[in-house]
Design an enzyme around this catalytic site. Structure first.
Site, PDB file in Angstrom:
ATOM      1  CB  SER A  63      18.355  29.083  45.247  1.00 52.83           C
ATOM      2  OG  SER A  63      19.430  30.202  45.323  1.00 52.83           O
ATOM      3  CE  LYS A 135      23.049  27.972  46.151  1.00 55.21           C
ATOM      4  NZ  LYS A 135      21.705  28.019  45.877  1.00 55.21           N
TER       5      LYS A 135
END
Length: 273
Positions: A63, A135
């Site tokens: 990701s 993230k």
């Protein structure tokens, strides 16, 4: 003669007290006796460093490509938050799973054995079973985020130039959310591999949760890739987040407030005599 006798008496007295006896040198301990002490000191230091300073984390998924690859080990700064430092736009941060994101992310949660758990506990290896995600912070509390198909991400009306996005991925096409405002004390997170990241966009549209990550859930800021050595690099804040216009909304609201304050002060000023 009296002086000689006195000196002899002093020597006999000192010999009786053992003052003239040679001092015995302390024998060094054998290594096998010192080894447990050294191990205990090393474990305590490792626990202190992991708890308050720096911790290693393993990247489990794609990701955050190409910034981070699966299997990378990153070093996370846990020290500065103790002094009130808060995440900023552009930071890559590790945070606790807020609302069951790991299930939507499709990341495999490993179940380490006892030896791995022991090494993870003292910080000598990343915690394979930790329920944490990583993230990039795109917006902070009070920011407005605009994410429309075929368009760049805009923060407070300013378009971001994002060279770190995975080649071929689009900024917003997969999970467009339109225009949203990040609540105070919350963060808007997005992965660098936008087409393979169930981040704030996904959870804002489909849940669980509202997609916003509480600032208090942040473990720390990832500042370097430490392993493998061939991928050693730092993780600075990209230049696009240094644009002054990103804070334009705050400046505009402040500018609009000043005339109102002046007007209010004039209305409430006591009349002159």
């Amino acid at each position: 003669m009296a002086a000689v006798q006195a000196e002899g008496a002093r020597r006999r007295w000192r010999r009786a007290r053992g003052a003239d006896a040679p001092r015995s040198k302390r024998k060094p301990r054998p290594f096998w006796q010192e080894l447990p002490i050294l191990v205990v000191v090393a474990v305590v230091l490792a626990l202190v460093i992991k708890t308050f300073f720096v911790q290693a984390f393993s990247i489990p998924s794609e990701s955050m490509q190409n910034t981070l690859q699966p299997g990378d080990r990153v070093l996370v700064d846990k020290f500065t938050p103790w002094f009130g430092a808060t995440p900023e736009r552009g930071d890559v941060v590790v945070f606790k799973d807020p609302d069951g994101w790991l299930k939507g992310e499709g990341e495999k949660v490993d179940h380490p054995n006892a030896f791995q758990q022991a090494l993870s506990f003292i910080g000598l290896m990343p915690g394979a079973g930790d329920q944490d995600l990583i993230k990039r912070v795109i917006a902070v509390g009070g920011d407005t985020v605009q994410c429309d198909p075929g368009q760049p991400v805009r923060v407070n009306g300013t378009a971001l130039t994002e060279p770190y996005i995975y080649p071929g991925a689009t900024p917003c096409d997969d999970y467009s959310v339109g225009t949203i405002t990040v609540p105070k004390g919350k963060l808007w997170m997005m992965g660098d591999h936008r087409n393979d990241s169930s981040d704030s966009r996904f959870h804002h549209k489909f849940g669980p949760g509202d997609g916003f990550v509480p600032q208090s859930d942040v473990v720390g800021r990832a500042f370097a890739v430490a392993w493998p050595l061939s991928r050693w690099s730092t993780l600075p804040v990209p230049a696009t987040f240094q644009q002054h216009s990103l804070a334009a909304s705050t400046a505009a609201s402040t500018a609009a407030t000043v005339p109102m304050l002046l007007w209010y002060r004039r209305r409430t000023r006591p009349l002159g005599r």
